[in-house]
Write a protein that holds these residues in place. Structure first.
Motif, PDB file in Angstrom:
ATOM      1  N   UNK A 130       0.940  -1.475  -0.124  1.00  0.00           N
ATOM      2  CA  UNK A 130      -0.105  -0.207   0.001  1.00  0.00           C
ATOM      3  C   UNK A 130       0.808   1.145  -0.030  1.00  0.00           C
ATOM      4  N   UNK A 131       1.511   0.713   0.446  1.00  0.00           N
ATOM      5  CA  UNK A 131       3.168   1.882   0.215  1.00  0.00           C
ATOM      6  C   UNK A 131       3.203   3.347  -0.857  1.00  0.00           C
ATOM      7  N   UNK A 132       3.038   2.033  -2.132  1.00  0.00           N
ATOM      8  CA  UNK A 132       2.927   2.175  -3.131  1.00  0.00           C
ATOM      9  C   UNK A 132       1.335   2.923  -4.130  1.00  0.00           C
ATOM     10  N   UNK A 133       0.715   3.118  -3.453  1.00  0.00           N
ATOM     11  CA  UNK A 133      -0.589   3.248  -3.607  1.00  0.00           C
ATOM     12  C   UNK A 133      -1.156   4.878  -3.792  1.00  0.00           C
ATOM     13  N   UNK A 134      -1.744   5.149  -4.580  1.00  0.00           N
ATOM     14  CA  UNK A 134      -1.850   6.910  -4.614  1.00  0.00           C
ATOM     15  C   UNK A 134      -2.721   7.504  -3.548  1.00  0.00           C
ATOM     16  N   UNK A 135      -3.635   6.178  -3.777  1.00  0.00           N
ATOM     17  CA  UNK A 135      -4.127   6.471  -1.821  1.00  0.00           C
ATOM     18  C   UNK A 135      -3.505   6.851  -0.832  1.00  0.00           C
ATOM     19  N   UNK A 136      -2.450   6.411  -0.371  1.00  0.00           N
ATOM     20  CA  UNK A 136      -1.518   6.962  -0.014  1.00  0.00           C
ATOM     21  C   UNK A 136      -1.325   8.088   1.186  1.00  0.00           C
ATOM     22  N   UNK A 137      -0.873   8.910  -0.290  1.00  0.00           N
ATOM     23  CA  UNK A 137      -0.534  10.027  -0.404  1.00  0.00           C
ATOM     24  C   UNK A 137       1.123  10.242  -0.171  1.00  0.00           C
ATOM     25  N   UNK A 138       1.785   9.313  -0.242  1.00  0.00           N
ATOM     26  CA  UNK A 138       3.305   9.348   0.190  1.00  0.00           C
ATOM     27  C   UNK A 138       3.979   9.245  -1.465  1.00  0.00           C
TER      28      UNK A 138
END
Length: 486
Positions: A130-138
């Motif tokens: 999930x760190x690579x998701x756009x939804x992470x904001x990071x």
């Protein structure tokens, strides 16, 4: 052309495309035209007055189609597959009908927001953290043109990061001390990135006994040598599914080494094989856990083995701030209230160009049209067909596997018993020359640590076991003919 003329021409174009794919398997794979064939067939200047589109379409059929290499042909086994689906064609058609340049959110909000969503869908399909998701904001992902562009972008971001870290050091780095690491089996994209950026590139040696994968010990030794000489490796471009052999660099060992060198950016180029991560059973051999734990960026091409028509390269980064710091150039005429507030993503800062195509539409169409299970079925079919080929080659008395088959890629050579090893390269060069003359199949050559060999890559959607077995029969025919002529 008015709307009604376009409607008629569009219907005719779809009919032509359908006929092309209906009859594709019955014709040759490769074109028989000679270099320079086209110019004599066409006028030497554009027409003074517009022509009827039916005439233009007819000339496409007469002059262009004969010069096509049919990458979607079920007997195309060269290079790597180039993805195709009717969903992808329709996605491209709709995207072309809304030709916005997509350089910021305001250009067309749906273009930016759909890309953010489908890149997260794709990340979930492949099992990315999930760190690579756009939804992470990071972190996050963006569509690029090719894996070469993705590697160049990752290198630019890595350079920005190392120079930023260096700025706070007692002795700041100079660009001539920076080193890009690739391996001797890395795609040319690594060397090209170094050439474009004016940076030194070091190719680390890989060995046949390691199935051409980079090992941690080789990396550790190179790091020690370069740092002792005052050079600074700042990015390592690793490969999951190399072009020549399908090798997968040993990412767990690399992760251990780089734990002591956090300034080195780890880019994972999985241009071809990364799509296979959609199948849970491949994730261990492709080192998904190490990718999720250690990679700063990850790239795979949905336009290779991923059913999305060219171009659709996907790049994810763990920290979007580094990418933006490297690539954000915002003159006054590009400033918007939404962008200034940070409420939206402006994807122009995630790649090299300003404008960008609405690629996310075709990725959305294909992901919805096939679903995750459709992707898994397609990948598993290619792997199963490659297993058939591997068994046939292993059972041959005159062919041998050069390296273990990798997913849907097999590398082999002609190696009859009792032959002098010193003549094998010459023999296989003659063998491939015979294969290359055939129009009923397409395969490619490569060299692995001075060993000349033949590559066979499976991936066309219409390829069946019959096509693989027929291709093997042709290979054996040319192998025996080569030995007879030797």
């Amino acid at each position: 052309m008015d709307v009604e003329q376009f409607r008629r021409a569009g219907h005719a174009a779809i009919d032509r495309i359908c006929e092309y794919y209906t009859n594709l398997g019955a014709g040759p794979v490769s074109s028989s035209v000679k270099p320079g064939y086209l110019a004599p067939l066409l006028p030497d200047a554009p027409p003074e007055h517009g022509e009827d589109f039916s005439a233009i379409a007819a000339d496409y059929e007469r002059f262009i189609v004969p010069g096509l290499t049919h990458w979607q042909h079920p007997s195309f086994f060269a290079y790597f597959p180039t993805a195709f689906s009717f969903e992808g064609i329709l996605g491209d058609l709709y995207a072309t009908a809304a030709p916005n340049p997509g350089f910021n959110w305001s250009c067309s909000p749906a273009s930016t927001e759909l890309e953010a969503v489908v890149m997260d869908w794709a990340a979930k399909l492949l099992g990315l953290d999930p760190a690579f998701y756009n939804a992470s904001g990071v972190g996050g992902g963006a569509l690029q043109t090719t894996a070469s562009d993705s590697a160049l972008i990752a290198t630019v971001a890595a350079r920005e990061r190392i120079m930023s870290l260096s700025a706070h050091a007692q002795t700041p780095l100079s660009l001539d001390k920076l080193v890009v690491y690739v391996t001797t089996q890395t795609h040319s994209l690594g060397l090209k990135a170094g050439r474009v950026l004016g940076l030194h590139v070091r190719a680390l040696e890989v060995r046949a006994q390691d199935s051409y994968a980079l090992r941690g010990g080789v990396l550790q030794q190179a790091m020690e040598e370069d740092k002792a000489a005052g050079r600074w490796p700042f990015i390592l471009i690793t490969t999951v599914g190399s072009t020549s052999s399908g090798a997968v660099d040993n990412l767990p060992e690399i992760q251990v080494v780089l734990a002591n060198h956090p300034e080195v950016w780890l880019h994972v180029d999985a241009a071809w094989a990364g799509i296979a991560l959609c199948c849970p059973e491949t994730r261990e051999e492709l080192y998904l856990a190490a990718i999720n734990a250690a990679a700063d960026s990850f790239c795979t091409n949905f336009h290779k083995w991923g059913l999305v028509n060219f171009d659709a390269s996907t790049l994810w980064v763990r920290d979007r701030k580094v990418l933006n710091a490297a690539l954000d150039v915002t003159p006054p005429f590009l400033r918007t209230a939404h962008g200034d507030s940070g409420a939206v993503v402006d994807y122009r800062n995630w790649h090299l160009a300003l404008g960008r195509r609405f690629r996310s539409l075709k990725l959305w169409f294909v992901l919805r049209g096939f679903g995750a299970e459709g992707f898994r079925k397609y990948i598993r079919q290619g792997i199963a067909l490659n297993a058939v080929l591997g068994t046939l080659i292993a059972g041959s008395d005159i062919l041998e596997l050069v390296t273990p088959p990798s997913l849907a890629l097999t590398v082999f050579r002609l190696a009859p018993p009792g032959i002098d090893p010193s003549v094998l390269n010459t023999l296989n060069s003659a063998f491939f020359a015979r294969l290359a003359q055939r129009s009923d199949l397409a395969i490619t050559q490569t060299v692995l640590n001075d060993v000349f060999c033949v590559r066979f890559a499976i991936g066309a959607a219409r390829t069946t076991e019959m096509h693989v077995r027929t291709a093997f029969d042709a290979i054996m025919e040319e192998a025996r003919a080569t030995l007879t002529a030797a």
